[in-house]
Design an enzyme around this catalytic site. Structure first.
Site, PDB file in Angstrom:
ATOM      1  N   ILE A  31       6.391  19.219   1.453  1.00 37.75           N
ATOM      2  CA  ILE A  31       5.849  20.449   2.038  1.00 37.75           C
ATOM      3  C   ILE A  31       5.880  20.404   3.575  1.00 37.75           C
ATOM      4  O   ILE A  31       5.800  21.446   4.228  1.00 37.75           O
ATOM      5  CB  ILE A  31       4.399  20.666   1.511  1.00 37.75           C
ATOM      6  CG1 ILE A  31       4.016  22.133   1.499  1.00 37.75           C
ATOM      7  CG2 ILE A  31       3.387  19.818   2.248  1.00 37.75           C
ATOM      8  CD1 ILE A  31       2.749  22.424   0.725  1.00 37.75           C
ATOM      9  N   HIS A 100       5.219   7.468  -4.451  1.00 36.82           N
ATOM     10  CA  HIS A 100       6.290   8.445  -4.229  1.00 36.82           C
ATOM     11  C   HIS A 100       7.298   7.866  -3.260  1.00 36.82           C
ATOM     12  O   HIS A 100       6.942   7.246  -2.262  1.00 36.82           O
ATOM     13  CB  HIS A 100       5.732   9.765  -3.702  1.00 36.82           C
ATOM     14  CG  HIS A 100       4.769   9.616  -2.570  1.00 36.82           C
ATOM     15  ND1 HIS A 100       3.458   9.237  -2.757  1.00 36.82           N
ATOM     16  CD2 HIS A 100       4.924   9.774  -1.232  1.00 36.82           C
ATOM     17  CE1 HIS A 100       2.848   9.178  -1.592  1.00 36.82           C
ATOM     18  NE2 HIS A 100       3.721   9.495  -0.643  1.00 36.82           N
TER      19      HIS A 100
HETATM   20  P1  AMP Z   1       2.414   9.755   2.196  1.00 30.41           P
HETATM   21  O1  AMP Z   1       1.779  10.025   3.533  1.00 30.41           O
HETATM   22  O2  AMP Z   1       3.473   8.697   2.228  1.00 30.41           O
HETATM   23  O3  AMP Z   1       1.355   9.493   1.134  1.00 30.41           O
HETATM   24  O4  AMP Z   1       3.193  11.066   1.816  1.00 30.41           O
HETATM   25  C1  AMP Z   1       2.604  12.159   1.175  1.00 30.41           C
HETATM   26  C2  AMP Z   1       3.548  13.310   1.353  1.00 30.41           C
HETATM   27  O5  AMP Z   1       3.218  14.313   0.430  1.00 30.41           O
HETATM   28  C3  AMP Z   1       3.524  13.931   2.742  1.00 30.41           C
HETATM   29  O6  AMP Z   1       4.819  13.845   3.343  1.00 30.41           O
HETATM   30  C4  AMP Z   1       3.123  15.385   2.470  1.00 30.41           C
HETATM   31  O7  AMP Z   1       3.774  16.305   3.310  1.00 30.41           O
HETATM   32  C5  AMP Z   1       3.517  15.542   1.018  1.00 30.41           C
HETATM   33  N1  AMP Z   1       2.779  16.564   0.272  1.00 30.41           N
HETATM   34  C6  AMP Z   1       1.439  16.690   0.195  1.00 30.41           C
HETATM   35  N2  AMP Z   1       1.134  17.733  -0.605  1.00 30.41           N
HETATM   36  C7  AMP Z   1       2.301  18.261  -1.031  1.00 30.41           C
HETATM   37  C8  AMP Z   1       2.648  19.357  -1.869  1.00 30.41           C
HETATM   38  N3  AMP Z   1       1.729  20.132  -2.454  1.00 30.41           N
HETATM   39  N4  AMP Z   1       3.965  19.617  -2.095  1.00 30.41           N
HETATM   40  C9  AMP Z   1       4.901  18.847  -1.516  1.00 30.41           C
HETATM   41  N5  AMP Z   1       4.642  17.798  -0.713  1.00 30.41           N
HETATM   42  C10 AMP Z   1       3.358  17.513  -0.461  1.00 30.41           C
END
Ligand code: AMP
Length: 121
Positions: A31, A100
């Site tokens: 996102i 992820h």
């Molecule tokens: P991390 O900081 O490695 O845990 O990465 C989490 C990622 O999830 C971040 O890059 C966010 O932008 C992404 N993220 C959080 N919520 C969503 C969502 N609803 N859809 C897509 N990506 C998301």
């Protein structure tokens, strides 16, 4: 572990821009993209961090990398190169506690990846 926002995406309770899905994994666009193409590959099994990966999960975790390359090939982005990153816990910058694989592609990516001026001693 408690559910995260990624469980809601897996269950289609909230929308996501899904690029790939099978029984084991889901890939969807981040996102808050940090590259022209930035997507996440997650296992459907909820595993909080890399530290929580069990021996029995090894094939599943390897599958995430295969999905990353598969999606990139479909979009013509694999050959030029790309980066995969999996952050872990506070120092790794993890914010969502469901493992992820970040996949970043579509432009040359700088290295090292951090922008702060930390001295490493
Ligand atoms: P991390 O900081 O490695 O845990 O990465 C989490 C990622 O999830 C971040 O890059 C966010 O932008 C992404 N993220 C959080 N919520 C969503 C969502 N609803 N859809 C897509 N990506 C998301």
């Amino acid at each position: 572990m408690s559910d995260t926002i990624f469980t809601k995406i897996i269950n289609k309770d909230i929308p996501a821009d899904i690029l790939y899905e099978d029984d084991i994994a889901l890939a969807f666009k981040d996102i808050n993209p940090q590259a022209p193409m930035h997507f996440l590959v997650i296992p459907k099994k909820a595993i909080a961090t890399i530290n929580d990966i069990e021996r029995e999960d090894r094939e599943l975790v390897g599958h995430l990398t295969w999905v990353a390359a598969h999606v990139l090939k479909e979009h013509g982005l694999a050959e030029q190169g790309f980066r995969t990153v999996m952050n872990c816990n506070e120092y790794g910058g993890q914010t969502v506690y469901h493992i992820h694989l970040h996949v970043l592609a579509g432009k040359p990516l700088g290295w090292p990846p951090y922008s702060d001026k930390l001295k490493i001693e």
